[in-house]
Design an enzyme around this catalytic site. Structure first.
Site, mmCIF file in Angstrom:
data_model
loop_
_atom_site.group_PDB
_atom_site.id
_atom_site.type_symbol
_atom_site.label_atom_id
_atom_site.label_comp_id
_atom_site.label_asym_id
_atom_site.label_seq_id
_atom_site.Cartn_x
_atom_site.Cartn_y
_atom_site.Cartn_z
ATOM 1 N N ARG A 253 0.799 -1.230 0.000
ATOM 2 C CA ARG A 253 0.000 0.000 0.000
ATOM 3 C C ARG A 253 0.834 1.285 0.000
ATOM 4 O O ARG A 253 0.529 2.205 -0.776
ATOM 5 C CB ARG A 253 -0.950 -0.038 1.201
ATOM 6 C CG ARG A 253 -2.220 0.710 0.974
ATOM 7 C CD ARG A 253 -3.292 0.288 1.965
ATOM 8 N NE ARG A 253 -4.156 -0.745 1.446
ATOM 9 C CZ ARG A 253 -4.674 -1.743 2.174
ATOM 10 N NH1 ARG A 253 -4.376 -1.847 3.457
ATOM 11 N NH2 ARG A 253 -5.475 -2.604 1.623
ATOM 12 N N THR A 280 -2.096 37.375 -17.178
ATOM 13 C CA THR A 280 -3.442 37.945 -17.343
ATOM 14 C C THR A 280 -3.477 39.251 -16.533
ATOM 15 O O THR A 280 -2.812 39.353 -15.494
ATOM 16 C CB THR A 280 -4.569 37.015 -16.823
ATOM 17 O OG1 THR A 280 -4.466 36.878 -15.421
ATOM 18 C CG2 THR A 280 -4.547 35.643 -17.494
ATOM 19 N N GLY A 351 -6.187 26.552 -17.029
ATOM 20 C CA GLY A 351 -7.387 27.084 -17.698
ATOM 21 C C GLY A 351 -7.822 26.184 -18.843
ATOM 22 O O GLY A 351 -7.762 24.955 -18.731
ATOM 23 N N GLU A 375 -6.379 -1.213 -5.011
ATOM 24 C CA GLU A 375 -5.744 -1.597 -3.732
ATOM 25 C C GLU A 375 -6.489 -1.014 -2.536
ATOM 26 O O GLU A 375 -5.892 -0.540 -1.577
ATOM 27 C CB GLU A 375 -4.264 -1.213 -3.716
ATOM 28 C CG GLU A 375 -3.462 -2.097 -4.663
ATOM 29 C CD GLU A 375 -1.985 -2.119 -4.368
ATOM 30 O OE1 GLU A 375 -1.601 -2.084 -3.186
ATOM 31 O OE2 GLU A 375 -1.219 -2.164 -5.339
ATOM 32 N N GLY A 376 -7.805 -1.043 -2.600
ATOM 33 C CA GLY A 376 -8.644 -0.525 -1.516
ATOM 34 C C GLY A 376 -9.044 0.904 -1.792
ATOM 35 O O GLY A 376 -8.184 1.791 -1.875
HETATM 36 C C1 LIG Z 1 -7.146 -0.319 -13.151
HETATM 37 C C2 LIG Z 1 -7.412 -1.266 -12.038
HETATM 38 C C3 LIG Z 1 -6.422 -2.168 -11.657
HETATM 39 C C4 LIG Z 1 -6.677 -3.116 -10.670
HETATM 40 N N1 LIG Z 1 -5.727 -4.062 -10.357
HETATM 41 C C5 LIG Z 1 -6.070 -5.113 -9.561
HETATM 42 C C6 LIG Z 1 -5.173 -6.225 -9.399
HETATM 43 O O1 LIG Z 1 -4.068 -6.254 -9.931
HETATM 44 N N2 LIG Z 1 -5.591 -7.268 -8.651
HETATM 45 C C7 LIG Z 1 -6.810 -7.302 -8.034
HETATM 46 O O2 LIG Z 1 -7.126 -8.280 -7.383
HETATM 47 N N3 LIG Z 1 -7.668 -6.247 -8.150
HETATM 48 C C8 LIG Z 1 -7.333 -5.166 -8.908
HETATM 49 N N4 LIG Z 1 -8.195 -4.113 -9.066
HETATM 50 C C9 LIG Z 1 -9.500 -4.155 -8.419
HETATM 51 C C10 LIG Z 1 -9.654 -3.100 -7.341
HETATM 52 O O3 LIG Z 1 -8.880 -3.418 -6.222
HETATM 53 C C11 LIG Z 1 -11.152 -2.979 -7.038
HETATM 54 O O4 LIG Z 1 -11.754 -2.360 -8.164
HETATM 55 C C12 LIG Z 1 -11.422 -2.153 -5.799
HETATM 56 O O5 LIG Z 1 -11.000 -2.862 -4.652
HETATM 57 C C13 LIG Z 1 -12.911 -1.808 -5.648
HETATM 58 O O6 LIG Z 1 -13.710 -2.927 -5.828
HETATM 59 P P1 LIG Z 1 -14.986 -2.839 -6.815
HETATM 60 O O7 LIG Z 1 -14.504 -2.274 -8.088
HETATM 61 O O8 LIG Z 1 -15.629 -4.164 -6.830
HETATM 62 O O9 LIG Z 1 -15.946 -1.770 -6.140
HETATM 63 P P2 LIG Z 1 -16.995 -2.054 -4.968
HETATM 64 O O10 LIG Z 1 -16.360 -2.850 -3.903
HETATM 65 O O11 LIG Z 1 -18.235 -2.595 -5.590
HETATM 66 O O12 LIG Z 1 -17.255 -0.582 -4.457
HETATM 67 C C14 LIG Z 1 -18.095 0.356 -5.139
HETATM 68 C C15 LIG Z 1 -18.176 1.631 -4.309
HETATM 69 O O13 LIG Z 1 -18.737 1.342 -3.023
HETATM 70 C C16 LIG Z 1 -17.848 1.725 -1.996
HETATM 71 N N5 LIG Z 1 -17.931 0.753 -0.896
HETATM 72 C C17 LIG Z 1 -17.955 -0.602 -0.992
HETATM 73 N N6 LIG Z 1 -18.069 -1.154 0.218
HETATM 74 C C18 LIG Z 1 -18.098 -0.149 1.112
HETATM 75 C C19 LIG Z 1 -18.198 -0.069 2.536
HETATM 76 N N7 LIG Z 1 -18.238 -1.159 3.302
HETATM 77 N N8 LIG Z 1 -18.221 1.156 3.110
HETATM 78 C C20 LIG Z 1 -18.152 2.283 2.356
HETATM 79 N N9 LIG Z 1 -18.062 2.282 1.002
HETATM 80 C C21 LIG Z 1 -18.024 1.078 0.390
HETATM 81 C C22 LIG Z 1 -16.456 1.733 -2.615
HETATM 82 O O14 LIG Z 1 -15.567 2.582 -1.928
HETATM 83 C C23 LIG Z 1 -16.785 2.239 -4.018
HETATM 84 O O15 LIG Z 1 -16.878 3.634 -4.008
HETATM 85 C C24 LIG Z 1 -7.931 -3.120 -10.008
HETATM 86 C C25 LIG Z 1 -8.907 -2.181 -10.370
HETATM 87 C C26 LIG Z 1 -8.677 -1.278 -11.374
HETATM 88 C C27 LIG Z 1 -9.768 -0.320 -11.765
#
Ligand SMILES: Cc1cc2nc3c(=O)[nH]c(=O)nc-3n(C[C@H](O)[C@H](O)[C@H](O)COP(=O)(O)OP(=O)(O)OC[C@H]3O[C@@H](n4cnc5c(N)ncnc54)[C@H](O)[C@@H]3O)c2cc1C
Length: 394
Positions: A253, A280, A351, A375-376
């Site tokens: 992290r 400006t 701008g 990563e969270g």
């Molecule tokens: C470009 C990219 C690269 C990635 N690389 C990897 C990788 O290498 N390996 C891997 O395993 N994953 C990877 N991920 C996945 C990434 O870790 C997840 O997208 C991320 O953890 C969020 O999960 P989700 O997309 O399912 O969103 P969700 O978990 O569905 O969340 C949707 C929204 O709800 C909010 N939320 C969810 N639960 C709660 C709660 N309890 N309290 C408050 N808010 C909440 C979230 O903050 C978010 O705003 C990657 C994602 C992207 C976009």
């Protein structure tokens, strides 16, 4: 409850050693000369930068934490930050492509047996191969325990089935650590971790996902259909998967957070230069207090983010377990949100030009958004921070 630290950092010197300065300078020069000239093209074309990965590998800028006994440099988490900030300053999409082996190999480094480490780590040093960390699924991101991939024991093998998505570098990886349920009824305690060779029968890359930002990094979805994995590829015991995933993310992290610092630093530098040149009302816009204060806030918040990352990494290097978890989340949450704010303000300082692709800051704003998600998410970091603050220690 984890007490907020007031004193443990007292022994830390902010003076980098000569070796650390050299390492940072090497990464900066590489970012300036090799990454920057390709960032716009890799972004526009979603180009996987295999050539730049190979060059970074040759210079020793990849797989920094692999121990010397396996041919690596065995650098600390702190040293890793010095390299990552510079690579992400160059371009976070290319930087992620280069550094993501840290996440992919993290479970092997932290939980692999000697035999497993000897098998999987030296090849990373010998050639620029990639590995991935495959936790997320279409229905399980923040809620990791909801994952539905399964691993069923069959003699000396496990048979894996399921779908993974959003996996960094998966489309080009030699192997991935795949998390799957060995006991689906046991929730997070039923998860296990396996090293899966991506060339195995039954592994299918389904899609290279098209992204808003960090477009030089491959992010892929893949399916596992009756994939046979030998028992010796299981990391830890059955049921250790959740622990392995969380410990790996704690370790990586601060390295992700410092990537956000690199992006913010790049945006700040562009905004600073532009604010001195653009006139400006007969004044450089930097002399208008509203603009000057935006630049001042950028500089302050970037440095605060950097120091949080440094402290979190220092805690990891000094085995401070639970405190390190808290500080890693402080760093990730604050640096990600800072990068979003700084890059948005950088667009504002430029701008109309800020909104145009010929100028670099609109890309930085698109790139920054990802730090609040992967990563969270920033919400999940707050959840971790609140849990660490309110849960009794022990
Ligand atoms: C470009 C990219 C690269 C990635 N690389 C990897 C990788 O290498 N390996 C891997 O395993 N994953 C990877 N991920 C996945 C990434 O870790 C997840 O997208 C991320 O953890 C969020 O999960 P989700 O997309 O399912 O969103 P969700 O978990 O569905 O969340 C949707 C929204 O709800 C909010 N939320 C969810 N639960 C709660 C709660 N309890 N309290 C408050 N808010 C909440 C979230 O903050 C978010 O705003 C990657 C994602 C992207 C976009």
């Amino acid at each position: 409850m984890v007490a907020i630290d007031k004193g443990t950092a007292a022994g830390v010197s902010f003076a980098l050693t000569e070796e650390q300065k050299e390492l940072r300078a090497l990464a900066h020069t590489f970012a300036e000369r090799e990454i920057r000239p390709h960032e716009a093209e890799c972004d526009a074309e979603m180009r996987h930068p295999a050539d730049l990965i190979a060059k970074a590998h040759e210079l020793g800028l990849m797989n920094l934490h692999v121990p010397a006994e396996y041919g690596g440099l065995g650098l600390s988490a702190f040293d890793g930050l010095l390299v990552s900030e510079e690579l992400y300053w160059g371009c976070s999409g290319i930087g992620t492509s280069i550094t993501a082996n840290g996440l992919g190999s993290g479970p092997v480094l932290l939980f692999g047996t000697q035999e497993q480490q000897a098998r999987w780590l030296p090849p990373l040093i010998e050639s620029p191969i990639l590995c991935s960390f495959a936790l997320s699924e279409p229905g399980a991101g923040s809620d990791v325990a909801a994952l539905r991939s399964t691993a069923v024991r069959d003699g000396d093998e496990y048979v894996l089935n399921g779908s993974k998505t959003f996996i960094t570098n998966a489309g080009h990886a030699e192997w991935a650590v795949v998390f799957a349920k060995t006991d689906p009824a046991a929730g997070r305690r039923g998860m296990s971790a396996f090293v899966v060779e991506m060339g195995s029968a039954g592994v299918t890359i389904e899609k290279h996902l098209e992204k808003m930002g960090q477009r030089a990094t491959d992010t892929s979805a893949f399916a596992l259909t009756d994939v046979r994995v030998p028992v010796e590829n299981r990391l830890g015991e059955e049921g250790d998967g959740f622990k392995i995933a969380m410990a790996t993310l704690d370790f990586t992290r601060p390295g992700t957070a410092i990537g956000a610092v690199g992006v913010a630093q790049a945006a700040y530098e562009h905004a600073l230069e532009y604010s001195k040149e653009r006139v400006t009302f007969d004044l450089p816009i930097a002399m208008h207090q509203a603009v000057g204060f935006m630049v001042a806030d950028m500089a302050t918040e970037i440095q605060a983010s950097r120091l949080l990352c440094w402290q979190a990494a220092w805690m990891l290097d000094n085995g401070m377990g639970r405190e390190a978890t808290l500080y890693s989340s402080f760093a990730k949450r604050f640096a990600a949100d800072t990068a979003m704010k700084v890059t948005t303000d950088a667009v504002q300082v430029l701008g109309g030009y800020g909104y145009i692709k010929e100028y670099p800051v609109e890309k930085l704003m698109r790139d920054a958004k990802l730090f609040q998600i992967y990563e969270g998410t920033s919400q999940i970091q707050r959840l971790v921070i609140a849990r660490e603050i309110f849960t009794p220690k022990g």
